[in-house]
Design a protein around this motif. Structure first.
Motif, PDB file in Angstrom:
ATOM      1  N   ALA A 240       0.831  -1.203   0.000  1.00 26.46           N
ATOM      2  CA  ALA A 240       0.000   0.000   0.000  1.00 26.46           C
ATOM      3  C   ALA A 240       0.869   1.259   0.000  1.00 26.46           C
ATOM      4  O   ALA A 240       1.855   1.345   0.724  1.00 26.46           O
ATOM      5  CB  ALA A 240      -0.916   0.003   1.223  1.00 26.46           C
ATOM      6  N   PHE A 241       0.451   2.240  -0.822  1.00 23.71           N
ATOM      7  CA  PHE A 241       1.252   3.443  -0.995  1.00 23.71           C
ATOM      8  C   PHE A 241       1.375   4.226   0.313  1.00 23.71           C
ATOM      9  O   PHE A 241       2.398   4.842   0.587  1.00 23.71           O
ATOM     10  CB  PHE A 241       0.618   4.328  -2.074  1.00 23.71           C
ATOM     11  N   ASP A 242       0.305   4.227   1.123  1.00 25.39           N
ATOM     12  CA  ASP A 242       0.297   5.027   2.347  1.00 25.39           C
ATOM     13  C   ASP A 242       0.490   4.170   3.602  1.00 25.39           C
ATOM     14  O   ASP A 242       0.072   4.549   4.692  1.00 25.39           O
ATOM     15  CB  ASP A 242      -1.000   5.824   2.462  1.00 25.39           C
ATOM     16  N   GLU A 243       1.154   3.025   3.462  1.00 19.40           N
ATOM     17  CA  GLU A 243       1.393   2.147   4.603  1.00 19.40           C
ATOM     18  C   GLU A 243       2.210   2.858   5.679  1.00 19.40           C
ATOM     19  O   GLU A 243       3.124   3.630   5.400  1.00 19.40           O
ATOM     20  CB  GLU A 243       2.149   0.896   4.139  1.00 19.40           C
ATOM     21  N   ARG A 244       1.885   2.587   6.947  1.00 24.42           N
ATOM     22  CA  ARG A 244       2.614   3.127   8.094  1.00 24.42           C
ATOM     23  C   ARG A 244       2.848   1.981   9.059  1.00 24.42           C
ATOM     24  O   ARG A 244       1.905   1.323   9.480  1.00 24.42           O
ATOM     25  CB  ARG A 244       1.826   4.235   8.789  1.00 24.42           C
ATOM     26  N   VAL A 245       4.102   1.747   9.414  1.00 26.69           N
ATOM     27  CA  VAL A 245       4.436   0.618  10.284  1.00 26.69           C
ATOM     28  C   VAL A 245       5.112   1.148  11.548  1.00 26.69           C
ATOM     29  O   VAL A 245       6.206   1.720  11.470  1.00 26.69           O
ATOM     30  CB  VAL A 245       5.364  -0.381   9.574  1.00 26.69           C
ATOM     31  N   PRO A 246       4.485   0.983  12.724  1.00 22.25           N
ATOM     32  CA  PRO A 246       5.121   1.411  13.977  1.00 22.25           C
ATOM     33  C   PRO A 246       6.391   0.607  14.245  1.00 22.25           C
ATOM     34  O   PRO A 246       6.534  -0.528  13.788  1.00 22.25           O
ATOM     35  CB  PRO A 246       4.056   1.127  15.041  1.00 22.25           C
ATOM     36  N   ALA A 247       7.300   1.200  14.995  1.00 23.01           N
ATOM     37  CA  ALA A 247       8.549   0.505  15.322  1.00 23.01           C
ATOM     38  C   ALA A 247       8.276  -0.646  16.274  1.00 23.01           C
ATOM     39  O   ALA A 247       7.712  -0.437  17.353  1.00 23.01           O
ATOM     40  CB  ALA A 247       9.545   1.477  15.949  1.00 23.01           C
ATOM     41  N   PRO A 248       8.656  -1.877  15.907  1.00 25.76           N
ATOM     42  CA  PRO A 248       8.491  -2.999  16.829  1.00 25.76           C
ATOM     43  C   PRO A 248       9.446  -2.853  18.020  1.00 25.76           C
ATOM     44  O   PRO A 248      10.442  -2.131  17.946  1.00 25.76           O
ATOM     45  CB  PRO A 248       8.859  -4.218  15.976  1.00 25.76           C
ATOM     46  N   ALA A 249       9.147  -3.536  19.090  1.00 25.72           N
ATOM     47  CA  ALA A 249      10.036  -3.530  20.248  1.00 25.72           C
ATOM     48  C   ALA A 249      11.153  -4.554  20.048  1.00 25.72           C
ATOM     49  O   ALA A 249      10.964  -5.575  19.384  1.00 25.72           O
ATOM     50  CB  ALA A 249       9.248  -3.860  21.512  1.00 25.72           C
ATOM     51  N   ILE A 250      12.312  -4.266  20.628  1.00 25.01           N
ATOM     52  CA  ILE A 250      13.411  -5.233  20.628  1.00 25.01           C
ATOM     53  C   ILE A 250      13.401  -5.916  21.979  1.00 25.01           C
ATOM     54  O   ILE A 250      13.611  -5.278  23.012  1.00 25.01           O
ATOM     55  CB  ILE A 250      14.767  -4.545  20.383  1.00 25.01           C
TER      56      ILE A 250
END
Length: 394
Positions: free
Chosen positions: A62-72
């Motif tokens: 998707a052009f407007d995809e947003r992915v939050p930062a996963p936790a380490i």
């Protein structure tokens, strides 16, 4: 003689005055309404046929995809390398160049630690100073030396990363796309590219993610693709033809792409897509021609990441983009590095400090060369221009 600042004050004032604010604001408003409704599938069909004189970004997903930062949630390591060099200088008596590679290993978690070092190498043999084929030879200077440094930076990062416990991230400053190879002859490409791709493959085979971090990026690949997305020129099966459409559009008609303002991708993801700290954008493929010479799974993709202080561009090989576990770790590790480094990855900061060659160190190298020549009984002769720079007089 010093720069006369008074003479440019008027020009400076004129430069910062904006007389197009209304049009720019209207364009941003239009873009804000357009961006969320771009249909990635349709755009992917348009892009291969589009004729433009500028680079286009090909969306993956998707052009407007947003992915939050996963936790380490585990111990991890970041390896970074950076390089600086002393160029060959025709005004000095010895022909050589020097590359200094900074190496950093930062370990986090239950057993934190750090290793910082530098690896200087002097190149002076004939086959090191020139790249040759049967009819031509090219001196190793300027852009060619920049390419050699890029190869060596990646090599060093990979060698160190392979020795570390997993998970580990190999981090580079700048780009994984060897842009300047496009203007080089084939035998220079053959000298540079195989070793670079060999290192990318070694990291792939070991499942060690590698990424390049670009702070304050000036590229506009994604914005250029939006111009193709909103284009209302194609009809009756025609392809988007940005190089010639102005002469074909009926007089008085304003093309839809005129509403797309002249902004960078960074501004797009700061103001329109408005990524939140830690979030990354969709993945995009670069259309750089040099990538056609890369292995298919080593071709470079990129995403934009909000570091908390800016939106940066992060480049990764395709094999990493297709491994969601490694991709999530890469995003999380880079974001955490930026928090520790006040907006810029700590490992890259330290690698730069290790690699930097300071002016006094350059002068020390010159003195060592002169002393070595003197022990041989050679008198150092310098050009008049070089001598004048070393001692100003009237």
């Amino acid at each position: 003689m010093t720069l006369d600042l008074a003479r440019i004050t008027t020009d400076l004032d004129a430069m910062v005055e904006r007389d197009d604010e209304a049009g720019f604001a209207a364009g941003m408003t239009q873009l804000e309404s357009t961006f969320p409704v771009v249909e990635a599938g349709e755009l992917r069909r348009r892009l291969p046929r589009a004729k433009t004189s500028w680079l286009l970004a090909r969306p993956h997903g998707a052009f407007d995809e947003r992915v939050p930062a996963p936790a380490i949630e585990t111990d991890y390591t970041v390896v970074a390398s950076d390089g600086s060099f002393i160029l060959p200088d025709r005004h000095t008596p010895a022909r050589f160049y020097l590359i200094n590679l900074g190496k950093v290993v930062l370990r986090y978690g239950s057993a934190p630690g750090a290793e910082l070092s530098a690896e200087p190498t002097m190149y002076y043999r004939e086959d090191e100073l020139y790249i040759s084929n049967q009819v031509r030879r090219v001196p190793v200077n300027g852009a060619v030396l920049g390419l050699k440094r890029a190869v060596e930076e990646l090599r060093v990062a990979a060698e160190v990363a392979l020795e570390q416990p997993r998970p580990v991230l190999a981090l580079q400053d700048g780009t994984l796309i060897l842009w300047s190879l496009e203007s080089q002859p084939d035998f220079v490409r053959d000298w540079v590219l195989p070793r670079y791709l060999e290192t990318l493959r070694a990291l792939r085979d070991a499942r060690i993610p590698v990424a390049a971090f670009i702070s304050f990026p000036a590229s506009s690949d994604v914005v250029n693709s939006l111009r193709v997305a909103v284009c209302d020129y194609p009809s009756q099966g025609r392809a988007v033809d940005c190089d010639h459409c102005r002469g074909l559009i009926p007089q008085g008609r304003v093309p839809a792409c005129d509403w797309v303002p002249e902004i960078t991708d960074r501004a797009l993801f700061e103001q329109i897509a408005a990524l939140e700290p830690g979030e990354r954008s969709a993945l995009f493929g670069s259309s750089s021609k040099i990538l056609l010479s890369y292995d298919d799974d080593c071709r470079i993709l990129f995403f934009y990441l909000h570091t908390g202080t800016e939106v940066a561009r992060v480049e990764i090989p395709r094999w990493l983009a297709e491994d969601r576990e490694l991709l999530d770790f890469t995003q999380a590790a880079i974001y955490e590095q930026c928090q520790l480094g006040r907006g810029y990855p700590s490992a890259l900061q330290e690698a730069h400090e290790q690699a930097a060659i300071r002016p006094e160190e350059r002068r020390a190298v010159d003195r060592l060369i002169e002393e070595a020549l003197a022990r041989k009984g050679d008198v150092v002769r310098r050009s008049g221009k070089d001598a004048s720079k070393r001692g100003r007089f009237i």
